[in-house]
Write a protein that holds these residues in place. Sequence first.
Motif, mmCIF file in Angstrom:
data_model
loop_
_atom_site.group_PDB
_atom_site.id
_atom_site.type_symbol
_atom_site.label_atom_id
_atom_site.label_comp_id
_atom_site.label_asym_id
_atom_site.label_seq_id
_atom_site.Cartn_x
_atom_site.Cartn_y
_atom_site.Cartn_z
ATOM 1 N N LYS A 46 56.236 7.315 23.957
ATOM 2 C CA LYS A 46 55.113 8.248 23.831
ATOM 3 C C LYS A 46 54.874 8.599 22.364
ATOM 4 N N LYS A 47 55.970 8.839 21.633
ATOM 5 C CA LYS A 47 55.879 9.149 20.213
ATOM 6 C C LYS A 47 55.364 7.945 19.413
ATOM 7 N N TYR A 48 55.899 6.763 19.727
ATOM 8 C CA TYR A 48 55.540 5.548 18.991
ATOM 9 C C TYR A 48 54.082 5.154 19.229
ATOM 10 N N THR A 49 53.622 5.239 20.470
ATOM 11 C CA THR A 49 52.265 4.823 20.806
ATOM 12 C C THR A 49 51.231 5.585 19.982
ATOM 13 N N SER A 50 51.511 6.845 19.679
ATOM 14 C CA SER A 50 50.559 7.663 18.917
ATOM 15 C C SER A 50 50.405 7.184 17.473
ATOM 16 N N THR A 51 51.314 6.315 17.006
ATOM 17 C CA THR A 51 51.243 5.820 15.626
ATOM 18 C C THR A 51 50.484 4.501 15.508
ATOM 19 N N LEU A 52 50.052 3.928 16.629
ATOM 20 C CA LEU A 52 49.357 2.645 16.581
ATOM 21 C C LEU A 52 47.995 2.789 15.913
ATOM 22 N N PRO A 53 47.529 1.758 15.210
ATOM 23 C CA PRO A 53 46.244 1.841 14.501
ATOM 24 C C PRO A 53 45.065 1.947 15.461
ATOM 25 N N SER A 54 43.996 2.556 14.993
ATOM 26 C CA SER A 54 42.814 2.755 15.840
ATOM 27 C C SER A 54 41.788 1.637 15.687
ATOM 28 N N ASP A 55 41.970 0.759 14.692
ATOM 29 C CA ASP A 55 40.977 -0.286 14.439
ATOM 30 C C ASP A 55 41.311 -1.577 15.181
ATOM 31 N N CYS A 56 41.838 -1.468 16.393
ATOM 32 C CA CYS A 56 42.143 -2.614 17.250
ATOM 33 C C CYS A 56 41.537 -2.353 18.618
ATOM 34 N N MET A 57 41.396 -3.404 19.400
ATOM 35 C CA MET A 57 41.002 -3.239 20.798
ATOM 36 C C MET A 57 42.266 -3.187 21.654
ATOM 37 N N TYR A 58 42.297 -2.235 22.572
ATOM 38 C CA TYR A 58 43.416 -2.105 23.502
ATOM 39 C C TYR A 58 42.890 -2.424 24.902
ATOM 40 N N ALA A 59 43.366 -3.519 25.477
ATOM 41 C CA ALA A 59 42.876 -4.014 26.765
ATOM 42 C C ALA A 59 43.850 -3.613 27.862
ATOM 43 N N CYS A 60 43.451 -2.654 28.687
ATOM 44 C CA CYS A 60 44.319 -2.132 29.749
ATOM 45 C C CYS A 60 44.047 -2.837 31.066
ATOM 46 N N VAL A 61 45.090 -2.916 31.894
ATOM 47 C CA VAL A 61 45.019 -3.708 33.106
ATOM 48 C C VAL A 61 44.498 -2.913 34.305
ATOM 49 N N CYS A 62 44.521 -1.596 34.232
ATOM 50 C CA CYS A 62 44.011 -0.783 35.335
ATOM 51 C C CYS A 62 43.358 0.481 34.782
ATOM 52 N N ARG A 63 42.566 1.126 35.634
ATOM 53 C CA ARG A 63 41.764 2.260 35.165
ATOM 54 C C ARG A 63 42.624 3.470 34.775
ATOM 55 N N GLU A 64 43.741 3.673 35.484
ATOM 56 C CA GLU A 64 44.619 4.788 35.126
ATOM 57 C C GLU A 64 45.168 4.628 33.715
ATOM 58 N N ASP A 65 45.574 3.398 33.370
ATOM 59 C CA ASP A 65 46.098 3.144 32.026
ATOM 60 C C ASP A 65 45.004 3.317 30.982
ATOM 61 N N GLN A 66 43.800 2.850 31.289
ATOM 62 C CA GLN A 66 42.677 3.013 30.362
ATOM 63 C C GLN A 66 42.424 4.493 30.083
ATOM 64 N N SER A 67 42.396 5.310 31.129
ATOM 65 C CA SER A 67 42.154 6.745 30.960
ATOM 66 C C SER A 67 43.253 7.384 30.127
ATOM 67 N N SER A 68 44.500 6.957 30.356
ATOM 68 C CA SER A 68 45.635 7.510 29.617
ATOM 69 C C SER A 68 45.501 7.239 28.124
ATOM 70 N N PHE A 69 45.144 6.011 27.752
ATOM 71 C CA PHE A 69 45.023 5.678 26.330
ATOM 72 C C PHE A 69 43.807 6.344 25.693
ATOM 73 N N GLU A 70 42.735 6.511 26.449
ATOM 74 C CA GLU A 70 41.575 7.225 25.923
ATOM 75 C C GLU A 70 41.927 8.685 25.675
ATOM 76 N N GLU A 71 42.715 9.282 26.570
ATOM 77 C CA GLU A 71 43.133 10.673 26.395
ATOM 78 C C GLU A 71 44.030 10.848 25.177
ATOM 79 N N GLN A 72 44.730 9.759 24.777
ATOM 80 C CA GLN A 72 45.585 9.807 23.598
ATOM 81 C C GLN A 72 44.797 9.608 22.298
#
Length: 375
Positions: free
Chosen positions: A157-183
Amino acid sequence: MDRYLHIVCLDVPCPANCGGSIDMMNRIKSFHKKGIKIHLHYFRFDEKCHNAELGRYCETVQSYAKKDALDCLSLSTPAFVNARCNQSLIENLNKDNHPVLLEGLHTTGIINEIKKEGRKICVRMHNEESVHYRELARSTINPAKKTFYLAESLLTKKYTSTLPSDCMYACVCREDQSSFEEQGFEDVQLVPAFPSWQEVSCPKGMGSLCLFHGNLSVPENEKAALWLLSNVFNKVRIPFIIAGKNPPKTVQKAAGLCQNTCLVSNPSESEMEDLVQKAHINILPGFHKNITGSRLKLVHALYRGRHCITTPAVVEGTGLEEACHIGTTAGALASIISQLYYLPFEEEEIQLRKRLLGNRYDNNKNIQLFIDYLW
């Protein structure tokens, strides 16, 4: 003009014998079908991991050793990410300016070392890993493993918040997509899993058994198999088969004590396909409170099998609820099995699956989502 792509896989994608490898291998095949020239990089368990089939789809294939467990411990980065931070990989990626697809959060430890001028980088998120490791902690009774999984969840959880924003993140399901958008990630896309099955081909009529299948070395699948043996299979007098990779001794012993039950260890891809099609019922319960990532076992059963029984969490958010019979307790599942075992599988259910699955899991359509971003 030829288009080239670096793909970095968290593990060897072939043979495609579990959900993650199936997703990765079919994506490689889909890029190849579109004429993309692939430079494949993957992390191996040992020197024997290389598979000749990868050369059919890739221009080059390079493998890298994962770090030893003790070298992966860190207070800032999860061990599964640290294990795949490799200087040779960074140097190979920086020899040119081709776009990069990083498969899984596991491979992102090098993301800030990749030369980015004018090149696109996409991260395929296989799971919401902080949730995945928290659920692994819930599934084990081993104190050392539980502590390790909880620590990995918090670090993730701590590490994920340090990932760059200038990339595309392709999620496999809608719950995961919502989680990353909320972050706070801006370019988060929903790109479903890439199954091996592209046409619904379910046998009509009557099958001959009830099947549970999965990678039995995974704690959740081991727990599901033991629960079925103790609470469901002993209540219904029909043939049951448990099939999967590396069954632990707990499952072997429990299956041996359960009447009408057969354990099939490490079936080949063709053997598993045969079992799914022979089954009259595929039963796929899930016990994680929060299920993240792809549900390719469920997708397989719906593309190739007859009746499918599961629990609410497995189908939540998939849009496939209508094609499944859902139970919440052992008694409910046993009752559903008893009813369905004598009910023929009909054409109208096949048509329902074609409607629900066809557009969602179209590999040709979904690979275009990656191509549109990367070029």
